[in-house]
Write a protein that holds these residues in place. Structure first.
Motif, PDB file in Angstrom:
ATOM      1  N   THR A 175       0.848  -1.182   0.000  1.00  0.00           N
ATOM      2  CA  THR A 175       0.000   0.000   0.000  1.00  0.00           C
ATOM      3  C   THR A 175       0.886   1.235   0.000  1.00  0.00           C
ATOM      4  N   TYR A 188      -4.358  13.782  -0.285  1.00  0.00           N
ATOM      5  CA  TYR A 188      -3.897  12.490   0.236  1.00  0.00           C
ATOM      6  C   TYR A 188      -4.575  11.380  -0.561  1.00  0.00           C
ATOM      7  N   THR A 202       3.540  -0.905   4.050  1.00  0.00           N
ATOM      8  CA  THR A 202       2.964   0.400   3.737  1.00  0.00           C
ATOM      9  C   THR A 202       4.029   1.486   3.760  1.00  0.00           C
ATOM     10  N   VAL A 224      -4.422   6.991  -1.601  1.00  0.00           N
ATOM     11  CA  VAL A 224      -3.937   5.667  -1.225  1.00  0.00           C
ATOM     12  C   VAL A 224      -4.096   4.745  -2.432  1.00  0.00           C
ATOM     13  N   HIS A 274      -8.117   7.421   8.914  1.00  0.00           N
ATOM     14  CA  HIS A 274      -8.185   6.476   7.806  1.00  0.00           C
ATOM     15  C   HIS A 274      -7.504   5.163   8.165  1.00  0.00           C
ATOM     16  N   GLY A 288       0.837   5.379   0.119  1.00  0.00           N
ATOM     17  CA  GLY A 288       0.140   6.637   0.352  1.00  0.00           C
ATOM     18  C   GLY A 288       0.895   7.750  -0.335  1.00  0.00           C
ATOM     19  N   TRP A 345       0.806   3.483   8.517  1.00  0.00           N
ATOM     20  CA  TRP A 345       2.023   3.687   7.715  1.00  0.00           C
ATOM     21  C   TRP A 345       3.249   3.242   8.491  1.00  0.00           C
ATOM     22  N   VAL A 372      -4.524   3.441   7.979  1.00  0.00           N
ATOM     23  CA  VAL A 372      -3.759   2.496   7.165  1.00  0.00           C
ATOM     24  C   VAL A 372      -2.626   1.883   7.988  1.00  0.00           C
ATOM     25  N   LEU A 388       4.278   5.848   3.068  1.00  0.00           N
ATOM     26  CA  LEU A 388       3.660   7.137   2.770  1.00  0.00           C
ATOM     27  C   LEU A 388       4.724   8.019   2.128  1.00  0.00           C
ATOM     28  N   HIS A 398      -8.471   5.510  -2.356  1.00  0.00           N
ATOM     29  CA  HIS A 398      -8.860   6.568  -1.426  1.00  0.00           C
ATOM     30  C   HIS A 398      -8.239   7.878  -1.893  1.00  0.00           C
ATOM     31  N   ILE A 418      -5.658  11.358   8.060  1.00  0.00           N
ATOM     32  CA  ILE A 418      -4.768  10.215   7.802  1.00  0.00           C
ATOM     33  C   ILE A 418      -4.796   9.251   8.984  1.00  0.00           C
TER      34      ILE A 418
END
Length: 181
Positions: free
Chosen positions: A3, A142, A103, A144, A44, A5, A48, A46, A105, A164, A41
């Motif tokens: 993933t 932002y 992940t 994703v 959300h 970001g 990171w 995730v 970002l 996203h 963020i």
């Protein structure tokens, strides 16, 4: 699956013409946008594991304010190559990531970030949010992307799905474009 970001720096200040582009700080609207996006963020969720970021002042301030609002900041790798980088350079930076965190970002600048989205997400109708990015990927936006890869070294064009996308104006209309933008 990985993933990615993508977080564009918040609105910067252009009032001091003597400053180098690299040294431009955030303006008042940018500071508000960075904090608001940091909260989003976090919400959300995730999770990171690593931040890769340009060391430009407007990016460092965006991360600082977003991290304060979120109550946490993952480990950051500052990489000068990300400053005003092309999509190809950003892909190279991502492919070099060791320990393969699930992940990452990426925090930086346009047009490279926007182009990265276009390169990773096919224009085949599978990601309706891609059309929004085609209109504009504004400051403090932002996104994703879910990537169909096992290792960052395998990152290639067309391997992602944009799942996203949030802009500051989506959360607070007063942070949207003004007549002076």
């Amino acid at each position: 699956m990985k993933t990615l970001g993508i977080f564009r720096h918040a609105k910067s200040d252009w009032t001091d013409a003597r400053l180098r582009d690299f040294d431009r700080p955030l303006n008042t609207r940018g500071r508000a946008g960075a904090g608001l996006m940091g909260k989003h963020i976090r919400e959300h969720a995730v999770g990171w594991k690593r931040i890769l970021a340009s060391p430009a002042v407007r990016v460092t301030q965006t991360i600082e304010l977003a991290g304060e609002a979120a109550g946490e900041t993952p480990p950051i790798t500052w990489d000068r190559r990300i400053y005003l980088a092309s999509s190809a350079t950003l892909i190279d930076v991502l492919r070099e990531q060791d320990s393969d965190p699930r992940t990452i970002l990426l925090v930086g600048h346009n047009p490279g970030l926007e182009d990265l989205i276009f390169d990773l997400v096919p224009d085949d109708g599978s990601s309706p949010l891609r059309d929004v990015v085609e209109d504009k990927f504004p400051t403090a936006a932002y996104a994703v992307i879910e990537l169909d890869i096992e290792n960052w070294a395998d990152l290639r064009d067309g391997t992602g799905r944009l799942v996203h996308l949030v802009r500051p104006r989506d959360l607070d209309p007063s942070l949207g474009p003004s007549l002076t933008d």
